[in-house]
Design an enzyme around this catalytic site. Structure first.
Site, mmCIF file in Angstrom:
data_model
loop_
_atom_site.group_PDB
_atom_site.id
_atom_site.type_symbol
_atom_site.label_atom_id
_atom_site.label_comp_id
_atom_site.label_asym_id
_atom_site.label_seq_id
_atom_site.Cartn_x
_atom_site.Cartn_y
_atom_site.Cartn_z
ATOM 1 N N CYS A 2 50.766 45.185 52.639
ATOM 2 C CA CYS A 2 52.300 44.817 53.622
ATOM 3 C C CYS A 2 51.883 43.952 54.508
ATOM 4 O O CYS A 2 50.785 43.791 55.279
ATOM 5 C CB CYS A 2 52.491 46.323 54.047
ATOM 6 N N ARG A 27 49.720 37.338 50.671
ATOM 7 C CA ARG A 27 48.998 38.820 50.435
ATOM 8 C C ARG A 27 49.818 39.503 49.559
ATOM 9 O O ARG A 27 49.166 40.835 49.025
ATOM 10 C CB ARG A 27 49.161 39.483 51.904
ATOM 11 N N TRP A 74 54.098 46.326 49.961
ATOM 12 C CA TRP A 74 53.246 46.303 48.697
ATOM 13 C C TRP A 74 53.458 47.933 48.371
ATOM 14 O O TRP A 74 52.527 48.472 49.250
ATOM 15 C CB TRP A 74 51.749 45.772 49.041
ATOM 16 N N ASN A 100 52.439 49.726 57.845
ATOM 17 C CA ASN A 100 51.553 49.649 57.108
ATOM 18 C C ASN A 100 50.319 50.605 56.839
ATOM 19 O O ASN A 100 50.130 51.284 58.223
ATOM 20 C CB ASN A 100 50.750 48.275 57.478
ATOM 21 N N GLY A 101 49.963 50.978 55.895
ATOM 22 C CA GLY A 101 48.928 52.149 55.751
ATOM 23 C C GLY A 101 49.494 53.165 55.001
ATOM 24 O O GLY A 101 50.452 53.224 54.300
ATOM 25 N N GLU A 482 28.137 44.141 35.898
ATOM 26 C CA GLU A 482 29.004 43.777 36.645
ATOM 27 C C GLU A 482 28.360 42.803 37.723
ATOM 28 O O GLU A 482 29.063 41.472 37.733
ATOM 29 C CB GLU A 482 29.554 44.967 37.594
ATOM 30 N N LYS A 486 29.977 38.806 37.521
ATOM 31 C CA LYS A 486 30.464 37.992 38.593
ATOM 32 C C LYS A 486 29.521 36.698 39.049
ATOM 33 O O LYS A 486 30.200 35.832 39.151
ATOM 34 C CB LYS A 486 29.930 39.186 39.942
ATOM 35 N N GLU A 489 31.093 34.110 36.485
ATOM 36 C CA GLU A 489 32.338 33.921 36.631
ATOM 37 C C GLU A 489 32.778 32.856 37.289
ATOM 38 O O GLU A 489 33.436 31.943 37.336
ATOM 39 C CB GLU A 489 33.196 35.274 36.907
ATOM 40 N N HIS A 505 12.393 44.155 23.444
ATOM 41 C CA HIS A 505 12.960 43.993 22.308
ATOM 42 C C HIS A 505 13.776 42.519 21.772
ATOM 43 O O HIS A 505 14.349 42.608 21.144
ATOM 44 C CB HIS A 505 14.123 45.411 21.853
ATOM 45 N N LYS A 604 43.865 35.194 37.104
ATOM 46 C CA LYS A 604 43.724 36.249 37.983
ATOM 47 C C LYS A 604 44.462 37.618 36.807
ATOM 48 O O LYS A 604 43.838 38.601 36.916
ATOM 49 C CB LYS A 604 44.677 36.462 39.209
HETATM 50 O O1 M6R Z 1 43.610 43.202 35.845
HETATM 51 P P1 M6R Z 1 42.508 43.882 35.164
HETATM 52 O O2 M6R Z 1 41.582 44.643 35.793
HETATM 53 O O3 M6R Z 1 42.947 44.363 33.929
HETATM 54 O O4 M6R Z 1 41.819 42.735 34.588
HETATM 55 C C1 M6R Z 1 40.669 42.767 33.515
HETATM 56 C C2 M6R Z 1 39.908 41.752 33.647
HETATM 57 O O5 M6R Z 1 40.419 40.474 33.490
HETATM 58 C C3 M6R Z 1 39.206 41.234 35.135
HETATM 59 O O6 M6R Z 1 38.579 42.417 35.509
HETATM 60 C C4 M6R Z 1 38.169 40.304 34.919
HETATM 61 O O7 M6R Z 1 37.083 40.383 34.044
HETATM 62 C C5 M6R Z 1 37.873 39.699 36.416
HETATM 63 N N1 M6R Z 1 38.194 38.285 36.629
HETATM 64 C C6 M6R Z 1 36.233 39.964 36.591
HETATM 65 O O8 M6R Z 1 35.980 39.410 38.119
#
Ligand code: M6R
Length: 609
Positions: A2, A27, A74, A100-101, A482, A486, A489, A505, A604
Site C-alpha cells: 500500500c 509498488r 494492495w 498500511n500494515g 534455488e 537465481k 536467471e 555419479h 515476472k
Molecule cells: O508467480 P509464480 O510464483 O507462479 O511464478 C513461478 C515462476 O515463474 C517464478 O518463480 C520464476 O521461477 C522466478 N522468476 C524465479 O526467480
C-alpha cells in the site's frame, strides 16, 4: 504494497494527493482513494482499479480542501473492491483513516464495536481503526489517537483526518514506513519518499513508536507515551529513480532486504496468543478433513516449485503424510494419480502462472481438495482454489523471486505445524519449540545480513566464471536448487545444483581447478556426509564457499570461505541459508553488468503455457 500520502497547507490538497500516489504506483496496488475536508464536510472518493479509474471517477468534481489524505491499496484482508479501498470513515463521517500494515487483533475489536452499534462497510482490518477512533473520541483528537494506538496490535503506518480539526493530520508508525516532508507553509506525509520528492527534500523519517501532529506551519512529534521528540531533518539526496527503490540500486536488492518484514507479516495473526499453536482461520480444517486425505500433491513452477520441495519435507517430517511434487507444466500432462483423497497445494507468487492455474483446474477436475499459497489477493489462482493461504510479502517487482520464496517457506512450515497439531503427529512440546524458533525468525533473517560482505567479494571475484555448482544434502539440496536458479536467471552463469551425494555419479567429472562450488552444510543430520562430499570437490581443486550455521566450527577447515547464518532449528535454516545465495546471484549479475531486475527473455508473470 500500500501507499500513503497526506497534505496540509495552503494549496488544494487533491492535486498533490493524486500526484503523490502516482509516484507510488510502481509498488503495485489494486484500488485507490483520497479524502479531503471541504469547508465543514469530509469528502471521500475511492474505487477499485488504477489511479486512472479514480481520476476518471472524480473528473469535473475533484474534492476540494487544503488538507487531505490518500491511499493506494494492495489487498490483504478483503478482495480488491470499492468498499475495501481506503480511506475508511466512521459512521458519522467525522474521521477518515488510511492504513498500511496489518491490525492483528481486528476481529475481537470489530466484534466489540459491532455490539456497540458501529456499522462496517468493508471486509478490511483497517476499518476497525476509524471506528475505534470515533468510539473513544471526546473532543480531543490527539488523545483519541493515542488511545486507539493502545488498543490495536500489529504493524501499521496510519494517517488520521478529522473534520472537527481541519488544520492538522495525525500520523503514527509501527513496523511500516512513514515520512514527513517539510515545506514552507505546507507539510506532506508519505509512506515512501518518491511521493514527496518533487515538493521537498527536507524530511523527518518517523521511527517505530512515534506519532506526529502535522500542521501547515509545523510538526510536533512525540512517542506513544506522549513524550516530545526532537527530530533531526533528513535531507534526501536520491534522485527520483533511486527513491523508488528506497535508496537501493535495484528492486531485487530492496526486496532481499525486505525479507525480515515479509517473514514477520506472513506469520502475523497465525500464531495463537499463548505461542503454542498455529491458527489458520482461512483453512479451518479438522481431524475428519485430514483423515479423509491419503496424500498431498504440491504443484508449482520455478522458485515456487523450489519452495514446494522444502514444503514437502516439512509436511512429511512433521505430519507423516506422503507428499508428491511436480512442476506444473509436467503435472498437467502426466495423467496424475489424484482423486478426492488428495489434497493439492499449488504455490504461486503472482497467482497468475498459466501452468499452475491449469494444474489447479486439472486437480479439481479429478476431485482433489485444493489450497493455494499465493501472494496476490484476488488473483486467478486464489479465486480458483478451495482455500487460500496468503503470503504477505508485499508486491515483488524484480523478476527474480526472493521474498516470495522465503515467505512461501514460512507458509509451508506453518501449514505443516497446523496439520501436525490436528493429527497429533508431534508432541506439543516439539510444536511449541518450533513455534518459538519461528517467532525468532524475523530477527534471525535481519541478523543474516550482518555478515554478507564476503559474498560480495566472492561474487565480484568469480562473477566472470562461466560455470558454478551448488551442492547440499536434504533441505540444503533444495536450497542449492534455488540458489542455482537465481544465479542462472539474473547473471546468465551456467549453474547446476546437485545432491552432494550424487556428484560422484557423473557431475564430479566437471569439477576441475578453480571451478566455484557453493556447498551448503547447515543440516546437522547429514553434516558428516556433506563434509565428505566437500572434500571430494576440494580434492579436485574447486574453489569452495561453504554456508553453515553460526555454531559450526568444522567447515572452515575444509573450504576456502565460510558464510555463517544464525543458528536455528534445522527445518528453518533454509529461510536463512538462501539469503547469501540470493546476494551471490545479485552481486554476480551486477559484476557482469546484467539487467538485474529484468533479466533477458524472462517475465515476472508467466501467463502463457
Ligand atoms: O508467480 P509464480 O510464483 O507462479 O511464478 C513461478 C515462476 O515463474 C517464478 O518463480 C520464476 O521461477 C522466478 N522468476 C524465479 O526467480
Amino acid at each position: 504494497m500500500c501507499g500513503i500520502v497526506g497534505y496540509v497547507g495552503k494549496e488544494e490538497a487533491a492535486p498533490f494527493l493524486l500526484d503523490g500516489l502516482s509516484k507510488l504506483e510502481y509498488r503495485g496496488y489494486d484500488s485507490a482513494g483520497i479524502a479531503t475536508i471541504d469547508g465543514t464536510k469530509l469528502v471521500v472518493e475511492k474505487c477499485v482499479g488504477r489511479l486512472a479509474a479514480l481520476k476518471e471517477k472524480i473528473d469535473g468534481h475533484v474534492p476540494k480542501g487544503t488538507i487531505g489524505i490518500g491511499h493506494t491499496r494492495w489487498a490483504t484482508h478483503g478482495r480488491p473492491a470499492d468498499n475495501n479501498a481506503h480511506p475508511h470513515t466512521d459512521g458519522a463521517g467525522r474521521f477518515a483513516v488510511v492504513h498500511n500494515g496489518i491490525i492483528e487483533n481486528y476481529l475481537p475489536l470489530k466484534e466489540g464495536l459491532l455490539k456497540k452499534g458501529h456499522e462496517f462497510k468493508s471486509e478490511t482490518d483497517s476499518e476497525v481503526v476509524v471506528h475505534l477512533l470515533a468510539d473513544v473520541y471526546d473532543g480531543d483528537f490527539e488523545a483519541a489517537v493515542h488511545r486507539v494506538l493502545t488498543m490495536i496490535e500489529g504493524s501499521y503506518s496510519l494517517v488520521f483526518l478529522s473534520k472537527d480539526h481541519p488544520d492538522r493530520l495525525i500520523c503514527a508508525k509501527k513496523d511500516n514506513p512513514l515520512v514527513i516532508g517539510l515545506g514552507n507553509g505546507e507539510n506532506f506525509i508519505a509512506s515512501d519518499i518518491p511521493a514527496i520528492i518533487s515538493r521537498t527534500r527536507r524530511t523527518y523519517i518517523l521511527n517505530d513508536g512515534e506519532i506526529a501532529v502535522v500542521h501547515r506551519d509545523g510538526v510536533d512529534v512525540c512517542n506513544f507515551a506522549g513524550e516530545r521528540i526532537d527530530k533531526k531533518v533528513f535531507e534526501v539526496n536520491w534522485n527520483a529513480e533511486a527513491a523508488e527503490k528506497g535508496g537501493y540500486e535495484h528492486f531485487m536488492l530492496k526486496e532481499i532486504h525486505e525479507q525480515p518484514k515479509a517473514v514477520r507479516d506472513t506469520m502475523s495473526q497465525r500464531i495463537a496468543k499463548d505461542g503454542k499453536s498455529v491458527v489458520f482461520n482461512e483453512l479451518k480444517w479438522d481431524k475428519d478433513f485430514l483423515d479423509s486425505i491419503d496424500k498431498i500433491s504440491i504443484v508449482a513452477c520455478g522458485t515456487a516449485y523450489h519452495a514446494g520441495l522444502v514444503g514437502k519435507t516439512y509436511i512429511e517430517k512433521l505430519v507423516r503424510i506422503p507428499v508428491e511434487i511436480d512442476v506444473a507444466s509436467e503435472f498437467r500432462y502426466k495423467d496424475p494419480i489424484i482423486d478426492d483423497k488428495t489434497l493439492t497445494v499449488v504455490v504461486s507468487q503472482s497467482g497468475e502462472t498459466s501452468d499452475t492455474l491449469a494444474a489447479l483446474k486439472e486437480a479439481k477436475r479429478r476431485g482433489a481438495k485444493t489450497v493455494a499459497i499465493t501472494n496476490v489477493v484476488g488473483s486467478s489462482i486464489a479465486r480458483e482454489a478451495d482455500r487460500v493461504i496468503y503470503t504477505w510479502a508485499g508486491p515483488e517487482i524484480a523478476v527474480a523471486s526472493t521474498k516470495a520464496y522465503t515467505t512461501q517457506l514460512v507458509a509451508f512450515f506453518m501449514l505443516a505445524l497446523y496439520m501436525a497439531e490436528i493429527e497429533g503427529t508431534q508432541p506439543s512440546e516439539r510444536i511449541a519449540e518450533l513455534i518459538a524458533a519461528l517467532q525468532k525468525l524475523p530477527d534471525d533473517v535481519s541478523r543474516t545480513f550482518e555478515d554478507m560482505e564476503p559474498i560480495k567479494t566472492f561474487a565480484t571475484k568469480y562473477g566472470f566464471n562461466e560455470d558454478a555448482f551448488f551442492i547440499g544434502r536434504s533441505l540444503d539440496y533444495n536450497v542449492a536448487m534455488e540458489g542455482s536458479l537465481k544465479l542462472k536467471e539474473i547473471s546468465y552463469i551456467h549453474a547446476e545444483a546437485y545432491a552432494a551425494g550424487e556428484l560422484k555419479h557423473g557431475t564430479l567429472a566437471l569439477i576441475v581447478k578453480g571451478v566455484p562450488v557453493i556447498a551448503l552444510a547447515t543440516q546437522k543430520s547429514v553434516y558428516e556426509k556433506t563434509l565428505g562430499n566437500i572434500k571430494e570437490v576440494k580434492a579436485r581443486d574447486a574453489v569452495v564457499i561453504g554456508i553453515a550455521a553460526a555454531d559450526d566450527t568444522e567447515l572452515a577447515k575444509y573450504v576456502d570461505h565460510v558464510i555463517k547464518v544464525p543458528a536455528t532449528d534445522e527445518l528453518l535454516i533454509p529461510i536463512l541459508a538462501v539469503i547469501p545465495l540470493q546476494l551471490l546471484a545479485y552481486y554476480a549479475a551486477v559484476t557482469r553488468g546484467c539487467d538485474v531486475d529484468k533479466p533477458r527473455n524472462l517475465a515476472k508473470s508467466v501467463t502463457v503455457e
